[in-house]
Scaffold this motif. Structure first.
Motif, mmCIF file in Angstrom:
data_model
loop_
_atom_site.group_PDB
_atom_site.id
_atom_site.type_symbol
_atom_site.label_atom_id
_atom_site.label_comp_id
_atom_site.label_asym_id
_atom_site.label_seq_id
_atom_site.Cartn_x
_atom_site.Cartn_y
_atom_site.Cartn_z
ATOM 1 N N HIS A 197 0.849 -1.193 0.000
ATOM 2 C CA HIS A 197 0.000 0.000 0.000
ATOM 3 C C HIS A 197 0.888 1.248 0.000
ATOM 4 C CE1 HIS A 197 -3.444 2.441 0.900
ATOM 5 N NE2 HIS A 197 -2.956 2.846 2.045
ATOM 6 N N ILE A 198 0.616 2.191 -0.898
ATOM 7 C CA ILE A 198 1.350 3.460 -0.859
ATOM 8 C C ILE A 198 0.549 4.427 0.011
ATOM 9 C CG2 ILE A 198 2.194 5.412 -2.207
ATOM 10 C CD1 ILE A 198 2.923 3.547 -4.384
ATOM 11 N N THR A 199 1.200 4.947 1.040
ATOM 12 C CA THR A 199 0.431 5.579 2.111
ATOM 13 C C THR A 199 1.007 6.914 2.595
ATOM 14 O OG1 THR A 199 -0.405 5.169 4.362
ATOM 15 C CG2 THR A 199 1.730 4.254 3.857
ATOM 16 N N PRO A 200 0.117 7.794 3.064
ATOM 17 C CA PRO A 200 0.590 9.031 3.707
ATOM 18 C C PRO A 200 0.777 8.855 5.218
ATOM 19 C CG PRO A 200 -1.801 9.097 3.414
ATOM 20 C CD PRO A 200 -1.339 7.768 2.875
ATOM 21 N N CYS A 201 0.574 7.647 5.722
ATOM 22 C CA CYS A 201 0.308 7.448 7.160
ATOM 23 C C CYS A 201 1.425 6.670 7.873
ATOM 24 C CB CYS A 201 -1.007 6.683 7.252
ATOM 25 S SG CYS A 201 -1.433 6.140 8.882
ATOM 26 N N SER A 202 1.867 7.182 9.011
ATOM 27 C CA SER A 202 2.940 6.525 9.768
ATOM 28 C C SER A 202 2.436 5.315 10.560
ATOM 29 C CB SER A 202 3.587 7.532 10.728
ATOM 30 O OG SER A 202 2.595 8.246 11.429
ATOM 31 N N ALA A 203 1.132 5.133 10.625
ATOM 32 C CA ALA A 203 0.590 4.009 11.411
ATOM 33 C C ALA A 203 0.226 2.815 10.532
ATOM 34 C CB ALA A 203 -0.657 4.472 12.172
ATOM 35 N N ALA A 222 3.935 -1.601 3.428
ATOM 36 C CA ALA A 222 3.528 -0.236 3.079
ATOM 37 C C ALA A 222 4.748 0.584 2.673
ATOM 38 C CB ALA A 222 2.834 0.418 4.268
ATOM 39 N N LEU A 223 4.541 1.451 1.685
ATOM 40 C CA LEU A 223 5.596 2.366 1.227
ATOM 41 C C LEU A 223 5.089 3.782 1.466
ATOM 42 C CD1 LEU A 223 5.858 -0.329 -0.495
ATOM 43 C CD2 LEU A 223 6.812 1.077 -2.277
ATOM 44 N N GLY A 224 5.917 4.625 2.038
ATOM 45 C CA GLY A 224 5.503 6.007 2.275
ATOM 46 C C GLY A 224 5.416 6.761 0.953
ATOM 47 N N ILE A 225 4.476 7.697 0.863
ATOM 48 C CA ILE A 225 4.392 8.549 -0.341
ATOM 49 C C ILE A 225 5.736 9.253 -0.554
ATOM 50 C CG2 ILE A 225 3.375 10.719 -1.190
ATOM 51 C CD1 ILE A 225 0.673 9.684 -0.256
ATOM 52 N N ASN A 226 6.351 9.689 0.558
ATOM 53 C CA ASN A 226 7.648 10.383 0.438
ATOM 54 C C ASN A 226 8.741 9.469 -0.125
ATOM 55 O OD1 ASN A 226 7.668 8.804 2.708
ATOM 56 N ND2 ASN A 226 8.452 10.341 4.100
ATOM 57 N N GLU A 227 8.554 8.153 -0.025
ATOM 58 C CA GLU A 227 9.583 7.226 -0.526
ATOM 59 C C GLU A 227 9.450 6.962 -2.031
ATOM 60 O OE1 GLU A 227 10.518 4.366 3.254
ATOM 61 O OE2 GLU A 227 8.525 4.228 2.399
ATOM 62 N N VAL A 228 8.261 7.185 -2.575
ATOM 63 C CA VAL A 228 8.084 6.911 -4.013
ATOM 64 C C VAL A 228 7.929 8.196 -4.838
ATOM 65 C CG1 VAL A 228 7.099 4.598 -3.715
ATOM 66 C CG2 VAL A 228 5.590 6.582 -3.720
ATOM 67 N N TYR A 229 7.898 9.336 -4.142
ATOM 68 C CA TYR A 229 7.619 10.596 -4.830
ATOM 69 C C TYR A 229 8.625 10.889 -5.966
ATOM 70 C CZ TYR A 229 6.855 15.542 -5.619
ATOM 71 O OH TYR A 229 6.606 16.749 -6.219
ATOM 72 N N GLY A 309 -1.145 13.780 6.178
ATOM 73 C CA GLY A 309 -0.378 12.679 6.772
ATOM 74 C C GLY A 309 1.112 12.995 6.833
ATOM 75 N N PRO A 310 1.811 12.444 7.835
ATOM 76 C CA PRO A 310 3.239 12.781 8.001
ATOM 77 C C PRO A 310 4.147 12.253 6.889
ATOM 78 C CG PRO A 310 2.537 11.162 9.636
ATOM 79 C CD PRO A 310 1.303 11.593 8.919
ATOM 80 N N LEU A 311 3.659 11.319 6.055
ATOM 81 C CA LEU A 311 4.520 10.802 4.982
ATOM 82 C C LEU A 311 4.185 11.426 3.621
ATOM 83 C CD1 LEU A 311 4.719 7.002 5.945
ATOM 84 C CD2 LEU A 311 5.922 8.950 6.894
ATOM 85 N N THR A 312 3.487 12.551 3.642
ATOM 86 C CA THR A 312 3.172 13.233 2.381
ATOM 87 C C THR A 312 4.305 14.189 2.016
ATOM 88 O OG1 THR A 312 1.964 14.894 3.617
ATOM 89 C CG2 THR A 312 0.660 13.140 2.626
#
Ligand code: SF4
Ligand code: SF4
Length: 424
Positions: A197-203, A222-229, A309-312
């Motif tokens: 899941h690509i996610t904005p969420c740290s949880a 899960a992959l953070g949005i910041n990791e695939v941006y 979300g913190p990963l945006t």
């Protein structure tokens, strides 16, 4: 940050970067952080993975643990189910289908999760209809979508666990159906593919490794949005738009902002609340028996919803504007076939088998007499403190310091102001 070991919370502090400035300790809404003798922040309490500490740390010392985007850490065939918040991270001109096509250049199989949001809305509508006028029905019901809110309820409001609606979250439904489909069509061998899941969420990672209402999650990571941006931005440059991967209407995409989930429901008595302090305030009221006139609450721990979300990567208010534009562009009409969704609901498609209400998760299990003795000790210590809420002791406030002393974690001598008084 890649996951290196299983943990009960999925936010980690890098001691080498931490200067002990206590900003995270002051920001933590559940007072889970202390800065003790080693002079660095430590997560010692019941962390709910909200990511507030990630936002405030000026040194980038706090990170959410995810699977990471390194292909060697993922399954051979990677199936990606993307949160629609991802669509709002780029220039307004970049369309959801382009984002999905850019992702497909890296990952094998891409799915537009926003479409499942429409299906989920139908399931909630039907469940609420069944509940209306039913004797003993739980009210208000609470959305299970935000994993931070679920953890918060489990730690601080366990009496409300029963209020979380017994419908699977869209991300889990999407992962289950993708796995079923690929298995039935024998596209890959089951051991060779994983749904991420690509996610904005740290949880999100915690909700996958320790799901609250399922025996195990259908998602593999899960992959953070910041990791695939960066990856997506690079691949947006030379796209051949040869296939339509984007399936959802504005209803599914609208979920990225607070109020988006309930906007997809037919008329009813619903409320959307966002931000942790507001969420806690409303949960306290629900626990007191207020709001029984409300049928369904959409809570999002992040201010303005998942776009915060913190990963945006994008500014939350710009992202909100982009979501609003997509909602206008793709319309307020669901694209699904209602009769099919209704049949799926009655066939039990939206419910997890054998759902159990999890037990309350508290740090301590004390007998009543021990709990009363602890409370008495806390009050005694608290009365002796200067009450300046300075945080110099390494606990976030005087009451939490009194609790730490009562629990034997620290001694009174840690109170810097009391010591100063004594020296005088
Ligand atoms: S905010 Fe917390 S983690 Fe960041 S430097 Fe300050 S004490 Fe350390
Ligand atoms: S993620 Fe939230 S609950 Fe956990 S330590 Fe950070 S601020 Fe506290």
């Amino acid at each position: 940050m890649e996951q290196t070991h299983p943990a009960l919370h999925y936010v980690q502090i890098d001691e080498k970067r931490c200067t002990g400035c206590v900003l995270c300790m002051k920001a933590c809404p559940v007072k889970a952080i202390r800065v003790r003798d080693r002079g660095v922040a430590e997560i010692v309490g019941a962390c709910i993975d909200c990511g507030e500490c990630i936002r405030v740390c000026p040194h980038g010392a706090v990170k959410a643990i995810t699977t990471g985007s390194d292909p060697s850490k993922l399954s051979r065939y990677t199936i990606i189910s993307a949160s629609p918040v991802l669509y709002a991270q780029f220039d307004e001109e970049v369309m959801p289908n382009e984002v999905l096509l850019a992702l497909r250049k890296v990952f094998r199989y891409i799915y537009d999760q926003a479409y499942i949001h429409e299906l989920y809305n139908v399931a909630v509508e039907l469940h609420l209809k069944e509940n209306r006028g039913k004797e003993g029905a739980v009210r208000p019901l609470i959305s299970p979508v935000c994993p931070v809110v679920n953890r918060l309820i489990r730690y601080r409001f366990p009496s409300l666990l029963k209020n979380i609606i017994p419908i699977m979250t869209p991300r889990e439904i999407a992962a289950r159906e993708l796995k079923k489909r690929l298995y039935c069509e024998k596209v890959f061998d089951t051991s060779e593919f994983g749904v991420y899941h690509i996610t904005p969420c740290s949880a999100k990672m915690g909700s996958i490794n320790y799901p609250m209402f399922l025996d195990s999650s259908y998602l593999d990571g899960a992959l953070g949005i910041n990791e695939v941006y960066e990856l997506i931005s690079k691949n947006l440059r030379d796209l051949e738009e040869d296939v339509i991967l984007h399936r959802s209407s504005g209803v599914g995409i609208g979920w990225g902002v607070s109020g988006g989930e309930i906007a997809g429901l037919e008329d009813g008595n619903f409320l959307a609340v966002s931000g942790l302090s507001e969420t806690i305030r409303y949960l306290e009221k629900i626990e007191m028996g207020l709001f029984e006139n409300i049928e369904y609450f959409e809570f999002r721990a992040c201010l303005e919803g998942c776009i915060g979300g913190p990963l945006t990567v994008a500014d939350r208010y710009q992202a909100k504007r982009t979501v609003a534009r997509f909602v206008r562009m793709f319309g307020h009409e669901k694209r699904l076939k209602y009769a099919q969704a209704e049949k799926a609901y009655h066939d039990g498609w939206f419910f997890n088998e054998g759902r159990k209400i999890p037990l309350a998760a508290t740090n301590r299990k004390l007998s009543l007499s021990d709990a009363l003795a602890r409370q008495k000790k806390i009050e005694e210590v608290f009365r002796k403190l200067p009450g300046k809420e300075c945080g110099l002791c390494g606990s976030p406030d005087c009451r939490t310091f009194a609790e730490d002393v009562a629990d034997g974690q620290v001694g009174m001598e840690r109170c810097v102001l009391l010591n100063r008084e004594k020296t005088k």
